[in-house]
Design an enzyme around this catalytic site. Structure first.
Site, PDB file in Angstrom:
ATOM      1  N   ALA B 198      47.235   5.487  48.684  1.00  0.00           N
ATOM      2  CA  ALA B 198      46.289   4.211  48.536  1.00  0.00           C
ATOM      3  C   ALA B 198      44.779   4.536  48.628  1.00  0.00           C
ATOM      4  CB  ALA B 198      46.658   3.229  49.969  1.00  0.00           C
ATOM      5  N   CYS B 321      40.984  19.159  46.296  1.00  0.00           N
ATOM      6  CA  CYS B 321      41.988  20.114  47.064  1.00  0.00           C
ATOM      7  C   CYS B 321      42.373  21.293  46.836  1.00  0.00           C
ATOM      8  CB  CYS B 321      43.469  19.205  46.771  1.00  0.00           C
ATOM      9  SG  CYS B 321      43.465  17.623  47.192  1.00  0.00           S
TER      10      CYS B 321
END
Lengths: 395, 378
Positions: B198, B321
């Site tokens: 989300a 990441c």
């Protein structure tokens, strides 16, 4: 020329004298279903036409597939220009994008004063097509493309295949019934099948708080909402059954618990049915499914009332019932695990062959009439519509 | 502040935050409870899930909530591997995946699964012939992201599905759609499993979902109680779920219009930046406009990032990441190690303004010039 929806009536065309009533009811049902979509409806004894902007046509056909009394839904085309040259041109236009090897033209004239007869129109249009599209031929027995032309008083319709709709009778044309709606798999299916035969439903649910939960009631409301798709608004009568159930548990020999409980439910249903002017009671009983649904049990329970009880599923297997439940979308709701009135207080060894005389004897141990009327006088009615709870402010 | 790192995460939209607050305050019951407060929560949960299912054209029972895309990727890959290890132990992934996929694959390798890496062409597109060759009878899973997170390369999943299913009908297809949802139209029916988060679409952090087609079975990774979902048991985080549902609705509205606008912004940056002598634009014809990757060949990308940061401009070196490493995606597409060591990613969104882009280009120019001067290479 524009697109238009053509509806062919179902079985109601067989009902000569009542035809007008059947068609008007169907039209009303359709109007209710389409109430928030701008459209126009025209009808005669053979067809109903629904005229709307092209962007709405998909949604309209979707909704029509939930309306009983429609045999076939066809997406066709309409034009006001009835000139034969125009008819030829329009047909050619419509079929030019389709791929087919064989075709036939079937003309119907509801306006018999139209100057060219149907056979002639067939010939003229077919030869025009043959002249304009190469490598195709006419096959009047098994054509790949069946072109239908309907010449009406003010317009011409063109269409190819339609698709089968639900069939059945328009809801409300065959009176009203009261459905005994539990949270199980069977009763909603029984309701659906009666609606199909033109019966307008109200539903009745027995709750037994605190033995049954709010969630169980909510589940029944959801089931009623599924039925409302076909029935229109479902009035759900909710009867508080706690006092009766507890009284039976305290006073009646346990093997007769279910039999007497069902007799009490029948009595209440019968009175509610009379009050709402329902002709019959409908339930989901199926022969042999549980102890209270053996033929002897049915006879014994039915003895408590005089109103006819319709059991649409009497001779259905459970798997057949489940198939229909899946189709109408009630199955997933029905299998939610909440206790209902019939599943609490189940005796270890319910009687399979109850006797009427014993029922009468045991019922002397409780105050049947007072219990029944107290329950009915407190009953709550919920109007269940298609609309689910909206969370516009949240989602 | 000029935030141009929307592909790392997005700020929560105030509309979505309202939902979070409202649900936290007003829906206090556990959706698994039997009482009316529980029921109230269960009803909202049902509507929120139905809304998500409707947006993506699937069934509500096919949406499994997770803490985000990484958890969804774990559930998809490990869950599929555990459920299907008797049919085979072969798994195929692309060379353009999010790092989390590779870490999961390393784990699966350590417990006996075999991983193959499908090639891509020099535009970043999956090499269909190679894929066809790799799919075997014992291939249980193929995982290919819908949009790559570094270069924004979009894969034709429908075609990929056809190729895989033609070779082996039983092979399950997973796609990490985290960078696709809310940016381009997606079709869940092209795959059997899809992950999303989300926080990439202006929703809260800590929630996402796995789409799992009802036609396939995977094993749960987490065991517990609760009736809402067997793959993710426990108390459903209703405020997060309702917020996710709303974020999905808002993000998928007017996608094309948003995409057209972002394309203009992307073009503007590319046109300006490509004029610098030592900058390479890492963009192929399959890159989506929201993600723009460039290589600053003579400047350390981390230095550049911090210099921009001093002027309140925020971008990424490859992805959040995997910062600090070489860009795997750039190697996969360009096979050029220096180029892969010098990437920065500028990511745009529908709330980016033309004014922000103009200011960014001015600041970019200043920073670029001053850092180049330090190296004496102007």
């Amino acid at each position: 020329m524009r697109k238009i929806i053509i509806i062919k009536y179902g079985e109601l065309t067989l009902k000569k004298k009542n035809k007008n009533f059947f068609i008007k009811t169907l039209k009303n049902n359709i109007e209710n279903n389409l109430s928030n979509i701008p459209h126009e409806t025209y009808y005669d004894f053979g067809r109903m036409l629904i005229d709307a902007k092209e962007e709405y046509l998909d949604e309209i056909t979707n909704r029509l597939q939930k309306v009983f009394g429609i045999y076939e839904i066809i997406l066709g085309y309409i034009t006001d220009n009835r000139d034969i040259e125009n008819i030829k041109e329009e047909v050619l236009n419509l079929i030019s994008k389709k791929s087919f090897q064989t075709f036939k033209v079937s003309t119907k004239r509801s306006d018999k004063t139209y100057e060219i007869n149907s056979m002639e129109v067939n010939k003229m249009v077919a030869s025009y097509i043959l002249n304009n599209i190469p490598n195709i031929k006419v096959d009047i027995h098994k054509p790949e493309l069946d072109i239908v032309i309907e010449i009406r008083y003010n317009e011409v319709l063109f269409y190819f295949d339609g698709y089968k709709a639900l069939g059945g009778y328009p809801v409300g044309t065959l009176g009203k019934g009261l459905l005994m709606l539990s949270g199980g798999i069977d009763s909603p299916v029984a309701g659906f099948m009666s609606i199909k035969r033109g019966v307008k439903l109200e539903a009745l649910y027995f709750e037994s708080p605190p033995h049954t939960s709010e969630a169980a009631k909510e589940k029944v409301i959801k089931l009623a909402r599924k039925l409302a798709k076909y029935n229109g608004e479902v009035k759900l009568h909710i009867i508080n059954f706690t006092e009766i159930q507890e009284t039976i548990l305290k006073n009646i020999p346990h093997e007769y618990l279910i039999t007497i409980m069902r007799r009490m439910m029948y009595r209440i249903s019968s009175i509610v049915a009379s009050r709402i002017h329902a002709e019959v009671i409908i339930n989901g009983e199926s022969i042999g499914q549980v102890a209270s649904q053996t033929l002897t049990s049915m006879k014994c329970i039915n003895e408590a009332i005089r109103l006819p009880v319709i059991r649409p599923l009497a001779c259905f297997d459970k798997t057949e019932i489940m198939d229909i439940a899946h189709k109408i979308g009630t199955y997933q709701i029905s299998i939610l695990p909440y206790e209902d009135c019939c599943t609490i207080f189940v005796p270890k060894h319910p009687v399979i062959n109850p006797s009427i005389s014993k029922c009468l004897e045991y019922e002397k141990l409780i105050d049947v009439n007072n219990l029944v009327y107290r329950a009915i006088n407190k009953h709550e009615v919920i109007k269940v519509n298609l609309e689910e709870q909206k969370y516009d402010d949240i989602l | 502040m000029i935030y141009l790192d929307y592909s790392a995460t997005t700020p929560i939209s105030y509309d979505v935050l309202d939902t979070y607050n409202k649900v936290s305050k007003e829906f206090i019951g556990n959706a698994n409870s039997l009482h009316s407060l529980g029921l109230k929560s269960a009803n909202l949960l049902e509507s929120a899930t139905k809304q998500i299912a409707d947006i993506f054209g699937v069934n509500a029972s096919e949406i499994i909530y997770t803490s985000g895309a990484t958890e969804a990727n774990n559930m998809a890959l490990i869950g599929t591997a555990l459920a299907n290890h008797k049919k085979g132990k072969h798994i195929i992934v692309s060379k353009l995946e999010h790092p989390s996929i590779y870490v999961i694959c390393d784990y699966l390798k350590s417990i006996g699964f075999e991983i193959s890496y499908v090639k891509n062409d020099n535009e970043g597109l999956i090499d269909f012939d190679d894929l066809k060759k790799l799919v075997r009878n014992d291939t249980i899973l193929v995982s290919i992201c819908a949009v790559n997170s570094e270069l924004g390369i979009r894969q034709p999943l429908k075609m990929i599905r056809q190729i895989i299913k033609k070779e082996n009908m039983g092979t399950i297809i997973h796609s990490d759609m985290t960078q696709a949802i809310g940016k381009i139209p997606v079709n869940f029916h092209d795959v059997d499993l899809a992950s999303m988060s989300a926080h990439k679409i202006f929703g809260p952090k800590g929630i996402g979902f796995l789409y799992k087609s009802s036609m396939i079975k995977i094993n749960p990774l987490i065991y517990g109680s609760g009736k809402t979902n067997e793959l993710n048991p426990g108390t459903p985080p209703l405020p997060l779920i309702a917020s996710l549902s709303k974020a999905c609705r808002l993000a998928t509205e007017e996608l094309e219009k948003k995409e057209r606008f972002i394309t203009l912004l992307n073009d503007k940056i590319v046109n300006t930046v490509s004029k610098y002598p030592n900058i390479l634009i890492n963009k192929t014809k399959y890159s989506i406009p929201q993600i723009l990757n460039i290589s600053l060949m003579k400047i350390q990308p981390e230095t550049f990032l911090h210099a921009l940061e001093k002027k309140e401009v925020y971008v990424s070196t490859n992805t959040a990441c995997s910062s600090g490493e070489v860009s795997n995606s750039v190697i996969a597409v360009y096979n050029d190690i220096p180029r892969a060591k010098h990437t920065i990613r500028i990511s745009l969104s529908s709330v980016t303004t033309t004014d922000e882009v103009n200011k960014f280009l001015t600041i970019f120019n200043e920073v670029y010039n001053s850092l180049s001067e330090l190296k004496g290479e102007k």
